[in-house]
Design a protein around this motif. Structure first.
Motif, PDB file in Angstrom:
ATOM      1  N   VAL A 155      -5.306  13.299  -3.923  1.00 48.70           N
ATOM      2  CA  VAL A 155      -6.218  13.158  -2.884  1.00 48.70           C
ATOM      3  C   VAL A 155      -6.673  14.486  -2.661  1.00 48.70           C
ATOM      4  O   VAL A 155      -6.152  15.452  -2.456  1.00 48.70           O
ATOM      5  N   PRO A 213       0.792  -1.386   0.109  1.00 49.74           N
ATOM      6  CA  PRO A 213       0.108   0.149  -0.153  1.00 49.74           C
ATOM      7  C   PRO A 213       0.774   1.289   0.049  1.00 49.74           C
ATOM      8  O   PRO A 213       1.966   1.409   0.711  1.00 49.74           O
ATOM      9  N   ILE A 214       0.471   2.340  -0.626  1.00 49.61           N
ATOM     10  CA  ILE A 214       1.104   3.440  -0.525  1.00 49.61           C
ATOM     11  C   ILE A 214       0.512   4.468   0.442  1.00 49.61           C
ATOM     12  O   ILE A 214       1.189   4.866   1.152  1.00 49.61           O
ATOM     13  N   PHE A 215      -0.874   4.880   0.018  1.00 50.37           N
ATOM     14  CA  PHE A 215      -1.496   5.150   1.154  1.00 50.37           C
ATOM     15  C   PHE A 215      -3.182   5.185   0.912  1.00 50.37           C
ATOM     16  O   PHE A 215      -3.389   4.828  -0.319  1.00 50.37           O
ATOM     17  N   THR A 216      -3.917   5.258   1.980  1.00 48.55           N
ATOM     18  CA  THR A 216      -5.369   5.058   1.680  1.00 48.55           C
ATOM     19  C   THR A 216      -5.876   6.392   1.687  1.00 48.55           C
ATOM     20  O   THR A 216      -5.430   7.231   2.020  1.00 48.55           O
ATOM     21  N   LEU A 217      -6.958   6.346   0.929  1.00 50.00           N
ATOM     22  CA  LEU A 217      -7.755   7.671   0.621  1.00 50.00           C
ATOM     23  C   LEU A 217      -8.607   7.993   2.043  1.00 50.00           C
ATOM     24  O   LEU A 217      -9.025   7.086   2.508  1.00 50.00           O
ATOM     25  N   PRO A 218      -8.560   9.037   2.343  1.00 49.43           N
ATOM     26  CA  PRO A 218      -9.537   9.601   3.374  1.00 49.43           C
ATOM     27  C   PRO A 218     -10.889   9.617   2.952  1.00 49.43           C
ATOM     28  O   PRO A 218     -11.107   9.401   1.641  1.00 49.43           O
ATOM     29  N   GLN A 261       7.790   5.733  -3.220  1.00 52.23           N
ATOM     30  CA  GLN A 261       8.617   6.738  -2.288  1.00 52.23           C
ATOM     31  C   GLN A 261       7.941   8.175  -2.799  1.00 52.23           C
ATOM     32  O   GLN A 261       8.100   8.484  -3.759  1.00 52.23           O
ATOM     33  N   ILE A 264       0.269  14.222  -4.840  1.00 56.62           N
ATOM     34  CA  ILE A 264       1.562  13.619  -4.110  1.00 56.62           C
ATOM     35  C   ILE A 264       2.251  12.934  -5.232  1.00 56.62           C
ATOM     36  O   ILE A 264       1.934  11.983  -5.814  1.00 56.62           O
ATOM     37  N   SER A 279      -3.633   9.115   6.931  1.00 57.72           N
ATOM     38  CA  SER A 279      -3.140   8.020   6.169  1.00 57.72           C
ATOM     39  C   SER A 279      -2.127   8.032   5.110  1.00 57.72           C
ATOM     40  O   SER A 279      -1.374   7.107   4.922  1.00 57.72           O
ATOM     41  N   LEU A 280      -1.643   9.488   5.052  1.00 56.62           N
ATOM     42  CA  LEU A 280      -0.476   9.580   4.063  1.00 56.62           C
ATOM     43  C   LEU A 280       1.021   9.355   4.878  1.00 56.62           C
ATOM     44  O   LEU A 280       1.771   9.245   4.493  1.00 56.62           O
ATOM     45  N   LYS A 293      16.862  10.345   5.278  1.00 52.45           N
ATOM     46  CA  LYS A 293      15.217  10.726   5.060  1.00 52.45           C
ATOM     47  C   LYS A 293      14.823  11.006   6.731  1.00 52.45           C
ATOM     48  O   LYS A 293      15.106  10.101   7.181  1.00 52.45           O
ATOM     49  N   MET A 353       3.558   6.832   4.457  1.00 51.30           N
ATOM     50  CA  MET A 353       4.274   7.043   3.266  1.00 51.30           C
ATOM     51  C   MET A 353       5.624   7.643   3.442  1.00 51.30           C
ATOM     52  O   MET A 353       6.762   7.408   2.913  1.00 51.30           O
ATOM     53  N   TYR A 354       5.491   8.616   4.616  1.00 52.77           N
ATOM     54  CA  TYR A 354       6.451   9.493   4.953  1.00 52.77           C
ATOM     55  C   TYR A 354       7.566   8.997   5.822  1.00 52.77           C
ATOM     56  O   TYR A 354       8.620   9.048   5.645  1.00 52.77           O
ATOM     57  N   ARG A 403       7.749   5.837   6.398  1.00 54.75           N
ATOM     58  CA  ARG A 403       8.160   4.347   5.929  1.00 54.75           C
ATOM     59  C   ARG A 403       9.679   4.626   5.348  1.00 54.75           C
ATOM     60  O   ARG A 403       9.904   5.483   4.831  1.00 54.75           O
ATOM     61  N   ARG A 412      -7.335  14.347   8.985  1.00 59.49           N
ATOM     62  CA  ARG A 412      -7.626  13.599   7.391  1.00 59.49           C
ATOM     63  C   ARG A 412      -6.740  13.117   6.734  1.00 59.49           C
ATOM     64  O   ARG A 412      -7.156  12.069   5.926  1.00 59.49           O
ATOM     65  N   TYR A 413      -5.654  13.603   6.833  1.00 57.86           N
ATOM     66  CA  TYR A 413      -4.472  12.974   5.774  1.00 57.86           C
ATOM     67  C   TYR A 413      -3.561  12.028   6.789  1.00 57.86           C
ATOM     68  O   TYR A 413      -2.442  11.954   6.405  1.00 57.86           O
TER      69      TYR A 413
END
Ligand SMILES: Nc1nc2c(ncn2[C@@H]2O[C@H](COP(=O)(O)OP(=O)(O)O)[C@@H](O)[C@H]2O)c(=O)[nH]1
Ligand SMILES: [Mg+2]
Lengths: 1031, 202
Positions: A310, A284-289, A322, A315, B74-75, B12, B78-79, B81, B71-72
């Motif tokens: 999103v 998974p990269i990210f899930t959508l809100p 990455q 992004i 879930s992003l 990173k 990605m950062y 990781r 809200r974000y």
């Protein structure tokens, strides 16, 4: 930092607009809605636009981006208060050509992909994939291996990624083919060919090209390789394309997809996932809100990244999922995205936004609201230059092209948006779209524009930021052409946005005229580009000129520090002086003139002379080694100062030449000092002697410095110098002679004599003055303030001391000549010295004893002479001074007392005059006799004492010799450490024992003490207590 | 500059924490030496890079400043990781932000890379009058969870460079030059490396 607001920019300009239905000749009764779009650039002048409609049609248009814009840069497009602006493009199909219409059925054309590698178009419509040639000339074929396709993506080859770099950009077609096969083989089991048997049984044919696409079908992905077959009829089903495919299970609900190298990024309603075609793994990269709408993504071909959306945020992630760089924040959730070299173009509800790739900043926004609502689609050829961007509204196609960087900047400059222009250049430079030289070019261009706008400070600021601008480009603004430097000025007109160079006065006059015109126009309600400030407060010509000159000075000043060709350097310095002069900046002028500079004297001579900047001119001459001209000026200046300044100077005490008040004659002094500075370096004897006089008149010290300078290469000839020194200037002469003799070790007796005589004369003069003053009534002296009397006295005293010292020290002068000078005076000491030099003992004694009555000195002199008869002579003088002087009995008695023993009593008795009172005489004789006896007895005592010491010493020696020492087998020599045994040995007084050999080697000068120290018997005699005879 | 011992290591680094705790301000201070009173709220994530010299080595931080909005959330993975370092930021004048910070630490411990160096920054240390979270409490928490802790102020610059410097130092300690000749992402510490090594060879 100033930022470039999006309203100032026009990265894209529209050049054509077309209604595809109309151009395809469809009747208005059958409208079409645009649902998908792709672009492929066939050549520089021909770009193909594929328009997919809601009714299953594909319209192919050809647009020519090089065609002249129908409404060249539409001004309303890029304006508006930072908000979106409506695009108004004259409805024109010029430059757009309808080519063909094709149909893939009746269902919505959801997506069109140009497969330029194989010259085909892939169409997704109604869940099926269709393939057709790029000009739609052949029938559309359905790809049968898949149905119910929800998303399709073309593979973007990436050089990076897993070790299996199977499709590098530089790979040959054969490699692509075989590695592609490898890929599919690697991916799985049976390779299912469409149509004619398994391709694995067929050897790969040379020259075949292929590309890969991925299609999302229900719960799986189908990877498809599309290969150009050699002949059309072989696989006529698919337009000469053979199809290999491979299914991957378990990927569900893909709505959007991108394929980067080994990774397929899949967007589902839940979010974004990365599927690796190499490992088969999903990450998974990210899930959508929640409630964020469907996934939207856009592969970025150039950077091999993908933009994941999103909400209104974009992004960027790379092929390993990455993140790359910061997020894009769009004003509205984008419907569609296009990738331009350093920009990202997105379309949203009613408009277009262009963002910089690097910073994410929005640089332009275009409103297309007037085209009605409905989503906008954007596409460009991201594999090509991408500079034609096509936007589709539901019914219209609008073509934009990228405005070249140069045009973007020029357009800002024409609007006089200078800061914005610079901002843009810097931005373009950081994006690598513009060279550093171009930045310099624009700075210079902006500078010239500002200069003609009379904004001199800003202009120069920009000039200074330009690394390529030549200082000579400024010369024609300072000095009218043609001039000495005209040939050096590069004829660089930049973009020709400003008038040709002209002298600043002209520039200002023209600028002022423009301001007046603008004021007039403004009253009439016409807009102008003239600076508002100038319109509100019209500047004065004088102020402008001064500002212009000051700023150009600032520019030239900086240029001085650069490495420049010599003629340019000369121009810079000369014109700098020229400008300083025009503002009468005397300090700066003199500073420049007196420092290392490249001024051309001929250009400035007359100018400086006319404006009376004589000091500057003199400095300039001096710096150019034109000494005689410089000196002539200093000489004139000194004279002028003298005349001009006497008036307002406070009178100092009359005739007191030594005490020059500094303030009143500082100008003169400086002139003299400068002249002296030049002369100290100069070896030009005539020049020096020519100017020595007036310098000495002003300040003797400076004249002395000139004469005694050691900086010059060739020394002056003393006889010339001495002949040139005014006879009045005794001190100068003396100082010069003193320097010659003392510092230069001159041994020429002529100069020694001259020096002595000169000093003697000075002393004589002083003595004469003194005596006159004393003769005069005391009132005069009272009037003189005490300090000046003291000063003069001390000066006189010094000169006399100098004379005495010199007379004593030197043996090279002619004493008789000096004597001639002081013969008449009371300078007895000097005379004594001189006579002594001449060997006239008797006269010396006479002077010392009788004139100076310094019996000590007289006796000293006798001692120096060293003969007994000297004392007798002295005694004679004391007893018979002659010239009617009373005999000096006390002195005589003292002499006898001190030196009686060296006087022969008989001689003394003879000398005693019969007039001498008996008491004194007997006293004298008695003393003399007693002294003699005393002297004799003293001698006897010393003799006896010495004998006692001698006896003592002998006794001690005897004791020493009778000492015993015991030696055994272990006894060793204190020096060489050898066993003594039966050897001959020696014992020192300090009890150390050495063998005879060591004793001989060392002589008897040292002993060897136990601790290794050696002491010389001769140097450090050891006295035993008994040896000393205590008195 | 290009001496053998002076390789540039890319690292990173991610900033996590509640909205308004000053993550963007800390980065702005560290990267540009500036502070703005009205820092725009971050959306998505902002990216910066900054190099830091530690002795004769150079660390190039690739910094992701995340938004912090729920809200974000879930992003965020990605950062973080694969991040070599994470700075969890709270606002010392806001107890809730400290609670949130602990959640972030928990999440990192559960989901993140075990080798990520974690720092806890109590920001706005200049606002002492409004303090709600004591330094002792945070320090104790940090110790218990193996983080290192500093109170910082983006406004006055106190400890801002220090915290990044400390991270860089720890990164380099955990990554001797010889073992990382390519200058790749730093995300391992030697203790773990030993464990890994034994398991991979078995
Ligand atoms: N007094 C003070 N205010 C700060 C400090 N750091 C950030 N701020 C302010 O706190 C607000 C939020 O900062 P910001 O950096 O946007 O926080 P973020 O949401 O975590 O990125 C801004 O108004 C900053 O000016 C600090 O150290 N001291
Ligand atoms: Mg922030």
């Amino acid at each position: 930092m100033a930022t470039l607001r999006s309203k100032d920019r026009a990265v894209l300009e529209p050049f054509a607009e077309v209604d595809p239905a109309k151009s395809a000749g469809l009747p208005p009764s059958a409208p079409l809605t645009i649902r998908s779009l792709d672009v492929s650039s066939a050549s520089d002048s021909k770009t193909l636009v594929y328009v997919g409609t809601g009714g299953g049609k594909i319209v192919l248009l050809s647009v020519d981006p090089s065609s002249p814009s129908s409404s060249s840069p539409s001004p309303t497009l890029a304006t508006g208060n930072g908000r979106d602006s409506p695009a108004s493009i004259a409805s024109s199909a010029e430059g757009v050509e309808f080519l063909r219409l094709a149909s893939v059925g009746s269902r919505v054309v959801e997506s069109i992909l140009v497969l330029s590698e194989i010259g085909r178009i892939l169409v997704l419509s109604g869940g099926s994939l269709f393939i057709v040639d790029s000009v739609l000339s052949q029938p559309v074929r359905k790809i049968g291996v898949v149905k119910d396709v929800t998303a399709v993506a073309k593979r973007i080859p990436c050089s990076e990624g897993s070790g299996l770099d199977f499709m590098g950009d530089g790979a040959s077609k054969g490699e692509i083919l075989s590695s592609g096969k490898k890929l599919l083989m690697k991916l799985g089991v049976g390779i299912k060919a469409n149509g004619s048997g398994p391709p694995s049984s067929e050897p790969p044919r040379e020259g075949r090209t292929s590309c890969f696409v991925a299609a999302a079908v229900a719960k799986k992905l189908v990877l498809i390789e599309l290969m150009l077959s050699g002949s059309v009829d072989n696989d006529s089903d698919n337009n000469g394309v053979s199809v290999l495919s491979k299914e991957i299970q378990g990927i569900d609900g893909a709505k959007a997809m991108a394929w980067l190298g080994d990774s397929i990024i899949v967007g589902t309603l839940e979010g974004y996932t990365l599927f690796s075609v190499v490992t088969g793994k999903c990450t998974p990269i990210f899930t959508l809100p929640e409630s964020s709408g469907p996934p939207r993504l856009k592969p970025l071909w150039r950077s091999k990244d993908v933009l994941l959306l999103v909400d209104n945020v974009g992004i960027v992630v790379n092929s390993s999922g990455q993140p790359v760089g910061g997020s894009f924040v769009f004003r509205q959730p984008p419907d569609s995205v296009a990738d331009m070299s350093s920009y990202v173009v997105v379309t949203g509800n009613a408009g277009i936004e262009i963002h910089r790739r690097k910073t994410g900043a929005c640089v332009q926004s275009v409103s297309l609201a007037k085209h009605g609502s409905g989503s906008l689609i954007v596409a460009n050829d991201d594999q090509g230059s991408g500079e034609v961007v096509v936007i589709a509204t539901p019914y219209k196609v609008i073509c934009f092209r990228k405005v070249s960087a140069e045009e973007q900047i020029k357009s800002l400059l024409r609007k006089k948006k200078f800061t914005e222009a610079i901002c843009l250049v810097e931005e373009l430079e950081s994006d690598g779209e513009m060279t550093k030289d171009m930045l310099s070019f624009v700075h210079a261009q902006v500078g010239f524009l500002l200069l003609f706008d009379l904004r001199f400070e800003d202009a120069v600021n920009h000039f200074l930021l330009s690394e390529t601008m030549q200082p000579s480009e400024i010369f024609p603004f300072i000095m009218r052409d043609p001039n000495r430097w005209s040939q050096l000025v590069p004829r660089n007109r930049y973009w020709g946005l400003h008038p040709p160079p002209a002298p600043l006065e002209e520039v200002i006059d023209n600028g002022l005229m423009a301001i007046q015109r603008a004021m007039f126009l403004k009253k009439a309600g016409v807009d102008t580009t003239v600076d508002e400030d100038f319109l509100l407060n019209p500047p004065s010509r004088a102020d402008l000129l001064e500002s212009a000159i000051r700023n150009i000075i600032r520019y030239l000043h900086v240029c001085r520090n650069k490495v420049l060709l010599p003629p340019i350097k000369e121009g810079v310095d000369t014109l700098l002086m020229y400008l300083y002069r025009s503002l009468d900046l005397v300090d700066d002028m003199e500073k420049l003139a007196s420092s290392q500079n490249s001024c051309i004297v001929e250009e400035l001579e007359a100018l400086l002379d006319d404006s009376g900047h004589l000091r500057t001119l003199a400095f300039l001459y001096a710096s150019k080694e034109m000494s005689s001209k410089a000196l002539a000026i200093w000489c004139v200046l000194a004279r002028n100062y003298a005349k001009g300044l006497w008036k307002n100077s406070t009178p100092s005490s009359e005739g007191d030449s030594l005490d020059i008040s500094l303030g009143s004659t500082s100008g003169q002094k400086i002139a003299a000092a400068e002249a002296s500075k030049i002369l100290q370096e100069s070896s030009d004897q005539d020049l020096i002697l020519e100017h020595l006089g007036w310098i000495a008149d002003i300040d003797q010290e400076l004249a002395v410095a000139v004469l005694t300078s050691e900086k010059r290469i060739n020394q002056l000839l003393p006889e010339k110098v001495l002949a040139a020194i005014d006879s009045e200037k005794a001190e100068l002469r003396q100082r010069y002679l003193q320097w010659l003799i003392e510092d230069q070790d001159c041994e020429d007796s002529q100069y020694h004599t001259l020096y002595a005589v000169s000093l003697a004369k000075s002393v004589m003069e002083a003595v004469y003055m003194d005596s006159r003053n004393e003769d005069k009534n005391y009132r005069d002296i009272d009037e003189m303030d005490n300090s000046s009397v003291e000063a003069r006295n001390s000066h006189n005293h010094l000169v006399r001391e100098k004379l005495q010292l010199f007379l004593q020290a030197s043996d090279l002068y002619d004493p008789e000549e000096v004597l001639d000078v002081i013969e008449e005076s009371e300078l007895w000491l000097e005379k004594a010295i001189l006579y002594r030099k001449m060997g006239q003992e008797n006269i010396v004694l006479q002077i010392l004893a009788l004139k100076l009555e310094d019996s000590e000195a007289a006796e000293q002199y006798c001692a120096e002479i060293g003969r007994d008869d000297a004392y007798i002579q002295l005694l004679d003088l004391y007893l018979d001074p002659q010239n009617g002087k009373e005999p000096m009995f006390t002195a005589a008695v003292r002499l006898l007392h001190n030196h009686g023993e060296s006087l022969d009593p008989l001689q003394v008795l003879e000398k005693l005059s019969p007039d001498m009172p008996l008491q004194l005489a007997s006293d004298t004789i008695l003393r003399m006799l007693r002294a003699r006896v005393h002297h004799h007895r003293e001698g006897q005592i010393v003799h006896n004492l010495s004998r006692a010491i001698n006896l003592d010493a002998r006794l001690t020696r005897l004791e020493e010799r009778s000492r015993h020492v015991q030696l055994n087998d272990e006894s060793i020599c204190d020096s060489c450490r050898a066993r003594l045994g039966t050897k001959l040995f020696v014992m020192y007084p300090d009890d150390s024992v050495v063998c005879y050999r060591c004793y001989r080697n060392q002589g008897d000068s040292s002993s060897s003490s136990a601790n290794g120290g050696r002491r010389s018997l001769k140097k450090g005699i050891i006295f035993k207590p008994g040896w000393l005879v205590s008195r | 500059m290009a001496g053998a011992g002076n390789k540039i290591r890319n690292a990173k680094l991610v900033l996590l924490g509640d909205v308004g705790t000053g993550k963007s301000s800390l980065v702005l201070r560290f990267v540009k030496g500036q502070f703005v009173e009205f820092q725009e709220s971050t959306i998505g994530a902002a990216f910066f890079s900054q190099t830091l010299a530690v002795n004769d080595e150079t660390v190039k931080f690739e910094i992701w400043d995340t938004a912090g909005q729920e809200r974000y959330h879930s992003l965020a993975p990605m950062y973080y990781r694969g991040a070599a370092a994470a700075v969890v930021v709270y606002d010392i004048t806001n107890a809730a932000s400290f609670t949130r910070a602990k959640k972030w630490v928990q999440e990192l411990q559960a989901q993140g890379n075990p080798n990520t160096i974690m720092a806890l920054a109590g920001n706005k240390a200049d606002l002492l009058d409004a303090r709600q979270v004591s330094a002792e409490e945070a320090q104790t928490y940090a110790q218990e969870n193996g983080l290192f802790f500093m109170e910082t102020s983006a406004k006055t610059a106190i400890n801002v460079n220090d915290i990044f410097y400390e991270i860089a130092k720890r990164l380099l300690q955990g990554q001797p030059a010889a073992q990382n000749p390519q200058g790749m992402t730093l995300n391992q510490r030697p203790t773990e490396r030993l464990v890994n090594a034994s398991s991979c060879c078995s």
